[in-house]
Design a protein around this motif. Structure first.
Motif, PDB file in Angstrom:
ATOM      1  N   GLU A  13       0.662   0.661   1.545  1.00 59.69           N
ATOM      2  CA  GLU A  13       1.184  -0.254   2.557  1.00 59.69           C
ATOM      3  C   GLU A  13       0.961   0.261   3.977  1.00 59.69           C
ATOM      4  O   GLU A  13       0.952  -0.517   4.931  1.00 59.69           O
ATOM      5  CB  GLU A  13       2.681  -0.505   2.345  1.00 59.69           C
ATOM      6  N   LEU A  14       0.790   1.566   4.119  1.00 56.74           N
ATOM      7  CA  LEU A  14       0.646   2.154   5.456  1.00 56.74           C
ATOM      8  C   LEU A  14      -0.668   1.763   6.127  1.00 56.74           C
ATOM      9  O   LEU A  14      -0.786   1.860   7.344  1.00 56.74           O
ATOM     10  CB  LEU A  14       0.777   3.676   5.386  1.00 56.74           C
ATOM     11  N   GLU A  15      -1.620   1.296   5.349  1.00 50.91           N
ATOM     12  CA  GLU A  15      -2.893   0.872   5.919  1.00 50.91           C
ATOM     13  C   GLU A  15      -2.701  -0.301   6.888  1.00 50.91           C
ATOM     14  O   GLU A  15      -3.441  -0.458   7.849  1.00 50.91           O
ATOM     15  CB  GLU A  15      -3.860   0.476   4.801  1.00 50.91           C
ATOM     16  N   ARG A  16      -1.661  -1.098   6.654  1.00 53.41           N
ATOM     17  CA  ARG A  16      -1.386  -2.273   7.498  1.00 53.41           C
ATOM     18  C   ARG A  16      -0.396  -1.979   8.606  1.00 53.41           C
ATOM     19  O   ARG A  16       0.075  -2.891   9.277  1.00 53.41           O
ATOM     20  CB  ARG A  16      -0.837  -3.409   6.637  1.00 53.41           C
ATOM     21  N   CYS A  17      -0.046  -0.720   8.807  1.00 53.65           N
ATOM     22  CA  CYS A  17       0.980  -0.328   9.772  1.00 53.65           C
ATOM     23  C   CYS A  17       0.428   0.679  10.762  1.00 53.65           C
ATOM     24  O   CYS A  17      -0.599   1.304  10.519  1.00 53.65           O
ATOM     25  CB  CYS A  17       2.164   0.331   9.049  1.00 53.65           C
ATOM     26  N   VAL A  18       1.148   0.855  11.841  1.00 53.70           N
ATOM     27  CA  VAL A  18       0.935   1.992  12.724  1.00 53.70           C
ATOM     28  C   VAL A  18       1.961   3.031  12.289  1.00 53.70           C
ATOM     29  O   VAL A  18       3.140   2.707  12.131  1.00 53.70           O
ATOM     30  CB  VAL A  18       1.150   1.594  14.202  1.00 53.70           C
ATOM     31  N   ASP A 144      10.227  -1.552   0.684  1.00 56.40           N
ATOM     32  CA  ASP A 144       9.761  -2.928   0.497  1.00 56.40           C
ATOM     33  C   ASP A 144      10.714  -3.928   1.163  1.00 56.40           C
ATOM     34  O   ASP A 144      10.271  -4.886   1.803  1.00 56.40           O
ATOM     35  CB  ASP A 144       9.610  -3.266  -0.988  1.00 56.40           C
ATOM     36  N   GLN A 145      12.008  -3.697   1.029  1.00 60.32           N
ATOM     37  CA  GLN A 145      12.996  -4.576   1.659  1.00 60.32           C
ATOM     38  C   GLN A 145      12.887  -4.511   3.180  1.00 60.32           C
ATOM     39  O   GLN A 145      12.987  -5.532   3.865  1.00 60.32           O
ATOM     40  CB  GLN A 145      14.405  -4.209   1.207  1.00 60.32           C
ATOM     41  N   ALA A 146      12.663  -3.323   3.710  1.00 62.84           N
ATOM     42  CA  ALA A 146      12.516  -3.167   5.160  1.00 62.84           C
ATOM     43  C   ALA A 146      11.270  -3.893   5.654  1.00 62.84           C
ATOM     44  O   ALA A 146      11.290  -4.539   6.705  1.00 62.84           O
ATOM     45  CB  ALA A 146      12.458  -1.684   5.528  1.00 62.84           C
ATOM     46  N   MET A 147      10.178  -3.793   4.907  1.00 66.39           N
ATOM     47  CA  MET A 147       8.947  -4.492   5.288  1.00 66.39           C
ATOM     48  C   MET A 147       9.182  -6.007   5.311  1.00 66.39           C
ATOM     49  O   MET A 147       8.702  -6.706   6.197  1.00 66.39           O
ATOM     50  CB  MET A 147       7.810  -4.153   4.324  1.00 66.39           C
ATOM     51  N   ASN A 150      11.805  -7.690   8.398  1.00 66.95           N
ATOM     52  CA  ASN A 150      11.411  -7.883   9.797  1.00 66.95           C
ATOM     53  C   ASN A 150      12.570  -7.636  10.751  1.00 66.95           C
ATOM     54  O   ASN A 150      12.842  -8.432  11.648  1.00 66.95           O
ATOM     55  CB  ASN A 150      10.811  -9.271  10.011  1.00 66.95           C
ATOM     56  N   ASP A 151      13.245  -6.514  10.543  1.00 65.29           N
ATOM     57  CA  ASP A 151      14.309  -6.092  11.444  1.00 65.29           C
ATOM     58  C   ASP A 151      14.336  -4.566  11.461  1.00 65.29           C
ATOM     59  O   ASP A 151      13.915  -3.924  10.492  1.00 65.29           O
ATOM     60  CB  ASP A 151      15.663  -6.636  10.989  1.00 65.29           C
ATOM     61  N   LEU A 152      14.829  -4.026  12.555  1.00 62.51           N
ATOM     62  CA  LEU A 152      14.928  -2.574  12.686  1.00 62.51           C
ATOM     63  C   LEU A 152      15.715  -1.996  11.512  1.00 62.51           C
ATOM     64  O   LEU A 152      16.823  -2.442  11.213  1.00 62.51           O
ATOM     65  CB  LEU A 152      15.631  -2.228  14.000  1.00 62.51           C
ATOM     66  N   THR A 153      15.105  -1.028  10.851  1.00 61.16           N
ATOM     67  CA  THR A 153      15.707  -0.425   9.658  1.00 61.16           C
ATOM     68  C   THR A 153      15.561   1.078   9.713  1.00 61.16           C
ATOM     69  O   THR A 153      14.502   1.589  10.073  1.00 61.16           O
ATOM     70  CB  THR A 153      15.004  -0.939   8.374  1.00 61.16           C
ATOM     71  N   THR A 154      16.631   1.783   9.341  1.00 63.87           N
ATOM     72  CA  THR A 154      16.572   3.228   9.145  1.00 63.87           C
ATOM     73  C   THR A 154      16.827   3.509   7.670  1.00 63.87           C
ATOM     74  O   THR A 154      17.854   3.098   7.124  1.00 63.87           O
ATOM     75  CB  THR A 154      17.608   3.973  10.004  1.00 63.87           C
TER      76      THR A 154
END
Length: 191
Positions: A13-18, A144-147, A150-154
């Protein structure tokens, strides 16, 4: 759960992220899985990966930004949590690997080892979504839930106090900087 295994479970999944990492074990282990030009290994700036990730998230709201941080780094910049909550970038996931040990500097116990709860601290600072996970399945589900949220998640991931044999990366600091900068610029040019 080992930090390296946790990063491996979300690596596709990191391929689609910074991705911004803190220095030391996190950077070395992520690079051992495989470097990508969208990965920035923040070196010589303990405590500031969350701040750099915030800057990228605010400047590039169309991109998903994942920050891999450590418990000691978060403790060095607790004010960063209130700043994250204040600006609340909805494209930002903050993963804090908590091994209850300052592993890279000798292994002595930081505050979480004596009862401080980093997820509760983030929530009290105003981060809207926080969770503590202890297994790979829980980590994967939380990520997966954080992705999807679409909200700030820690996500505070409780991991074993095990690190790599070395804490350095093979990529020079300047080359990493230029690759990352080119990656962001190329994305912008494609739009």
């Amino acid at each position: 759960m080992r930090r390296l295994d946790a990063m491996k479970t979300v690596y596709p999944e990191l391929e689609r992220c910074v991705v911004v990492t803190i220095m030391g074990a996190v950077a070395a282990e992520l690079q051992s899985i495989g470097h990508r030009p969208n990965f920035f290994y923040l070196q010589h700036a303990m405590g500031l990966a969350s701040s750099m990730g915030l800057g990228v998230a605010l400047c590039r709201p169309e991109l998903r930004v994942v920050v891999f941080d450590g418990d000691g780094s978060v403790l060095m910049n607790l004010g960063g949590l209130t700043t994250l909550a204040r600006y609340r970038p909805r494209n930002r996931i903050h993963v804090v690997f908590d091994h209850e040990s300052l592993l890279s500097v000798g292994g002595f116990p930081p505050a979480p080892a004596t009862g401080s709860d980093l997820a509760a601290i983030a929530a009290a600072a105003g981060v809207p979504r926080t969770v503590t996970v202890r297994t790979l399945d829980e980590f994967r589900a939380a990520f997966d839930q954080a992705m999807a949220a679409n909200d700030l998640t820690t996500i505070v991931a409780k991991v074993d106090a095990v690190g790599p044999s070395g804490y350095v990366t093979d990529l020079s600091l300047l080359e990493n900087r230029y690759q990352f900068q080119r990656y962001l610029r190329n994305l912008q040019n494609k739009e």
